[in-house]
Design a protein around this motif. Structure first.
Motif, PDB file in Angstrom:
ATOM      1  N   THR A   1      35.740  44.323  74.789  1.00 58.21           N
ATOM      2  CA  THR A   1      35.659  45.726  74.393  1.00 58.21           C
ATOM      3  C   THR A   1      36.500  45.948  73.150  1.00 58.21           C
ATOM      4  OG1 THR A   1      37.587  46.368  75.700  1.00 58.21           O
ATOM      5  CG2 THR A   1      35.434  46.389  76.824  1.00 58.21           C
ATOM      6  N   ALA A   2      36.309  47.104  72.518  1.00 59.40           N
ATOM      7  CA  ALA A   2      37.097  47.452  71.341  1.00 59.40           C
ATOM      8  C   ALA A   2      38.592  47.468  71.670  1.00 59.40           C
ATOM      9  CB  ALA A   2      36.656  48.808  70.795  1.00 59.40           C
ATOM     10  N   LYS A   3      38.924  47.949  72.838  1.00 61.23           N
ATOM     11  CA  LYS A   3      40.328  47.998  73.258  1.00 61.23           C
ATOM     12  C   LYS A   3      40.907  46.593  73.380  1.00 61.23           C
ATOM     13  CE  LYS A   3      43.392  50.041  76.738  1.00 61.23           C
ATOM     14  NZ  LYS A   3      43.470  50.883  77.964  1.00 61.23           N
ATOM     15  N   GLU A   4      40.144  45.674  73.964  1.00 64.63           N
ATOM     16  CA  GLU A   4      40.605  44.297  74.111  1.00 64.63           C
ATOM     17  C   GLU A   4      40.749  43.613  72.758  1.00 64.63           C
ATOM     18  OE1 GLU A   4      38.762  43.027  78.446  1.00 64.63           O
ATOM     19  OE2 GLU A   4      37.427  43.120  76.704  1.00 64.63           O
ATOM     20  N   VAL A   5      39.816  43.894  71.843  1.00 65.48           N
ATOM     21  CA  VAL A   5      39.887  43.319  70.502  1.00 65.48           C
ATOM     22  C   VAL A   5      41.118  43.848  69.772  1.00 65.48           C
ATOM     23  CG1 VAL A   5      38.775  43.269  68.235  1.00 65.48           C
ATOM     24  CG2 VAL A   5      37.415  42.891  70.311  1.00 65.48           C
ATOM     25  N   ALA A   6      41.364  45.136  69.882  1.00 61.49           N
ATOM     26  CA  ALA A   6      42.543  45.733  69.247  1.00 61.49           C
ATOM     27  C   ALA A   6      43.820  45.065  69.750  1.00 61.49           C
ATOM     28  CB  ALA A   6      42.583  47.235  69.526  1.00 61.49           C
ATOM     29  N   TYR A   7      43.885  44.818  71.047  1.00 56.06           N
ATOM     30  CA  TYR A   7      45.059  44.163  71.639  1.00 56.06           C
ATOM     31  C   TYR A   7      45.188  42.737  71.105  1.00 56.06           C
ATOM     32  CZ  TYR A   7      48.146  42.076  75.117  1.00 56.06           C
ATOM     33  OH  TYR A   7      49.171  41.405  75.742  1.00 56.06           O
ATOM     34  N   ASP A   8      44.072  42.005  71.045  1.00 58.66           N
ATOM     35  CA  ASP A   8      44.093  40.626  70.536  1.00 58.66           C
ATOM     36  C   ASP A   8      44.614  40.566  69.106  1.00 58.66           C
ATOM     37  OD1 ASP A   8      43.132  39.679  72.893  1.00 58.66           O
ATOM     38  OD2 ASP A   8      41.115  39.212  72.162  1.00 58.66           O
TER      39      ASP A   8
ATOM     40  N   PHE B   1      47.280  45.324  67.597  1.00 63.23           N
ATOM     41  CA  PHE B   1      47.410  46.775  67.448  1.00 63.23           C
ATOM     42  C   PHE B   1      48.048  47.358  68.707  1.00 63.23           C
ATOM     43  CE2 PHE B   1      44.225  45.856  64.300  1.00 63.23           C
ATOM     44  CZ  PHE B   1      44.445  46.789  63.293  1.00 63.23           C
ATOM     45  N   GLU B   2      49.063  48.176  68.513  1.00 64.27           N
ATOM     46  CA  GLU B   2      49.715  48.827  69.650  1.00 64.27           C
ATOM     47  C   GLU B   2      48.935  50.049  70.118  1.00 64.27           C
ATOM     48  OE1 GLU B   2      53.749  49.650  68.702  1.00 64.27           O
ATOM     49  OE2 GLU B   2      54.297  47.530  68.416  1.00 64.27           O
ATOM     50  N   GLU B   3      48.203  50.666  69.194  1.00 66.40           N
ATOM     51  CA  GLU B   3      47.425  51.860  69.533  1.00 66.40           C
ATOM     52  C   GLU B   3      45.963  51.639  69.158  1.00 66.40           C
ATOM     53  OE1 GLU B   3      49.131  55.196  67.585  1.00 66.40           O
ATOM     54  OE2 GLU B   3      51.025  55.090  68.686  1.00 66.40           O
ATOM     55  N   ILE B   4      45.067  51.923  70.083  1.00 59.53           N
ATOM     56  CA  ILE B   4      43.637  51.762  69.840  1.00 59.53           C
ATOM     57  C   ILE B   4      43.166  52.677  68.728  1.00 59.53           C
ATOM     58  CG2 ILE B   4      43.033  53.420  71.651  1.00 59.53           C
ATOM     59  CD1 ILE B   4      41.013  50.276  70.692  1.00 59.53           C
ATOM     60  N   ALA B   5      43.806  53.846  68.581  1.00 59.16           N
ATOM     61  CA  ALA B   5      43.400  54.796  67.540  1.00 59.16           C
ATOM     62  C   ALA B   5      43.613  54.211  66.148  1.00 59.16           C
ATOM     63  CB  ALA B   5      44.179  56.098  67.697  1.00 59.16           C
ATOM     64  N   SER B   6      44.687  53.446  65.965  1.00 61.29           N
ATOM     65  CA  SER B   6      44.963  52.830  64.658  1.00 61.29           C
ATOM     66  C   SER B   6      43.897  51.794  64.326  1.00 61.29           C
ATOM     67  CB  SER B   6      46.338  52.173  64.663  1.00 61.29           C
ATOM     68  OG  SER B   6      47.345  53.121  64.909  1.00 61.29           O
ATOM     69  N   PHE B   7      43.480  51.036  65.339  1.00 66.28           N
ATOM     70  CA  PHE B   7      42.417  50.042  65.144  1.00 66.28           C
ATOM     71  C   PHE B   7      41.108  50.727  64.783  1.00 66.28           C
ATOM     72  CE2 PHE B   7      38.921  47.633  67.286  1.00 66.28           C
ATOM     73  CZ  PHE B   7      38.840  46.611  66.361  1.00 66.28           C
ATOM     74  N   HIS B   8      40.743  51.776  65.500  1.00 66.53           N
ATOM     75  CA  HIS B   8      39.510  52.518  65.219  1.00 66.53           C
ATOM     76  C   HIS B   8      39.518  53.055  63.793  1.00 66.53           C
ATOM     77  CE1 HIS B   8      37.004  53.096  68.929  1.00 66.53           C
ATOM     78  NE2 HIS B   8      38.052  52.491  69.444  1.00 66.53           N
ATOM     79  N   LYS B   9      40.649  53.608  63.391  1.00 66.27           N
ATOM     80  CA  LYS B   9      40.762  54.209  62.057  1.00 66.27           C
ATOM     81  C   LYS B   9      40.568  53.163  60.970  1.00 66.27           C
ATOM     82  CE  LYS B   9      43.877  57.007  59.191  1.00 66.27           C
ATOM     83  NZ  LYS B   9      45.204  57.677  59.138  1.00 66.27           N
ATOM     84  N   LEU B  10      41.220  52.011  61.116  1.00 65.15           N
ATOM     85  CA  LEU B  10      41.093  50.956  60.115  1.00 65.15           C
ATOM     86  C   LEU B  10      39.686  50.378  60.106  1.00 65.15           C
ATOM     87  CD1 LEU B  10      42.386  49.160  57.983  1.00 65.15           C
ATOM     88  CD2 LEU B  10      43.109  47.610  59.811  1.00 65.15           C
ATOM     89  N   PHE B  11      39.102  50.153  61.279  1.00 58.64           N
ATOM     90  CA  PHE B  11      37.757  49.585  61.361  1.00 58.64           C
ATOM     91  C   PHE B  11      36.747  50.485  60.650  1.00 58.64           C
ATOM     92  CE2 PHE B  11      33.771  48.162  63.037  1.00 58.64           C
ATOM     93  CZ  PHE B  11      33.950  46.829  63.335  1.00 58.64           C
ATOM     94  N   LYS B  12      36.844  51.785  60.890  1.00 56.53           N
ATOM     95  CA  LYS B  12      35.892  52.704  60.269  1.00 56.53           C
ATOM     96  C   LYS B  12      36.132  52.819  58.766  1.00 56.53           C
ATOM     97  CE  LYS B  12      33.459  57.010  61.040  1.00 56.53           C
ATOM     98  NZ  LYS B  12      33.254  58.162  61.946  1.00 56.53           N
TER      99      LYS B  12
END
Length: 292
Positions: free
Chosen positions: A243-250, A253-264
């Motif tokens: 999932t996106a959350k698991e990828v962010a952790y791998d 990223f400490e916060e899923i929102a930061s990963f989403h923001k950068l990905f977009k």
């Protein structure tokens, strides 16, 4: 046809195939192979690299490593491929000899496509014939001879890649800084996300790096870092069921929102939109490099 050399003592592996799309399924995925692909046909070869489609035209070369996910969707096409592992020839340990990292292999942010003109194609075909002869010469120096030929192939390909893909205004010393930066990003992108981190490792100022990259490809060092992070995210999203959350952790990223923001920001899509649009998952696609 596949010609192979195995160094059983050191676990070294080197192979030359004129039908890699079919032959690669018999390669040992655990060997972590590096590949130089060469279209020696009179037709284009279709390939997908990390879920992005490419056409390799006649007498064009490209490279892939075990970090890539490479797929050849047309099974009756042929491509000539040189494949080797670190135990046979370590391009990182011998980068001072061939200067290829960050240009052909690890750390290059763009898929390198090298075009052979008529003269260069003739030289490469002569080298190919020497490879064939050496693979069929069984003696106690065969491995060293094949390493010498592979080194020559890498040097010739790297020279052409620099000539065709790198701004000619850059000095060799400047290109080396760019190469080293790219390789460092490839090694540390999970834990180092700031330009200052890499500037310190290179003993350069962030401004020096910014100026060099503007001349090199008009991307900023920070953009290179972000694109490398998102490239890994796309690989995980496209070729695993994470999932996106698991990828962010791998990816640290400490916060899923930061990963989403950068990905977009990098892709204009959310991670979920990207995963849905690719629909390519590990174990469901064929001829995936590194898994072949």
């Amino acid at each position: 046809m596949t010609l192979r050399y195995n160094d059983y003592k050191l676990q070294g592996f080197f192979a030359l195939s004129d039908n890699f799309i079919q032959d690669s399924k018999d390669y040992d995925a655990d060997k972590k192979l590096i590949h130089i692909h060469w279209n020696r046909n009179d037709y284009d070869v279709e390939m997908e690299l990390d879920a992005v489609p490419y056409l390799l035209e006649p007498n064009q070369l490209t490279t892939t490593t075990y970090f890539h996910q490479a797929h050849f969707p047309v099974k009756n096409q042929h491509i000539t491929t040189f494949s080797f592992n670190r135990e046979f020839y370590c391009i990182r340990d011998h980068d001072h000899e061939v200067s290829c990292n960050g240009v052909l292999f690890f750390g290059t942010q763009e898929t390198p496509i090298i075009t052979l003109g008529k003269s260069e194609a003739h030289k490469f075909n002569l080298l190919y014939e020497v490879f064939l002869d050496e693979f069929n010469t069984i003696d106690n120096i065969q491995g060293e001879m094949l390493r010498m030929l592979l080194k020559r192939l890498i040097i010739k390909t790297t020279r052409l890649a620099k000539e065709q893909n790198i701004n000619k205004e850059l000095k060799e010393s400047q290109i080396d800084i760019v190469r080293k930066f790219n390789v460092l990003v490839d090694m540390h992108f999970r834990e180092k996300r700031q330009v200052n981190d890499y500037a310190e490792l290179l003993f350069k100022s962030p401004k020096t790096l910014s100026n060099l990259f503007y001349k090199y490809n008009q991307k900023s060092p920070l953009q290179i870092i972000h694109e490398r992070v998102i490239l890994e995210a796309k690989r995980l999203l496209a070729y695993t069921d994470k999932t996106a959350k698991e990828v962010a952790y791998d990816l640290g990223f400490e916060e899923i929102a930061s990963f989403h923001k950068l990905f977009k920001k990098v892709t204009t899509q959310t991670p979920q939109q990207f995963k849905s649009s690719t629909k390519v998952y590990k174990g469901k696609n064929e001829q995936v490099e590194g898994k072949s």
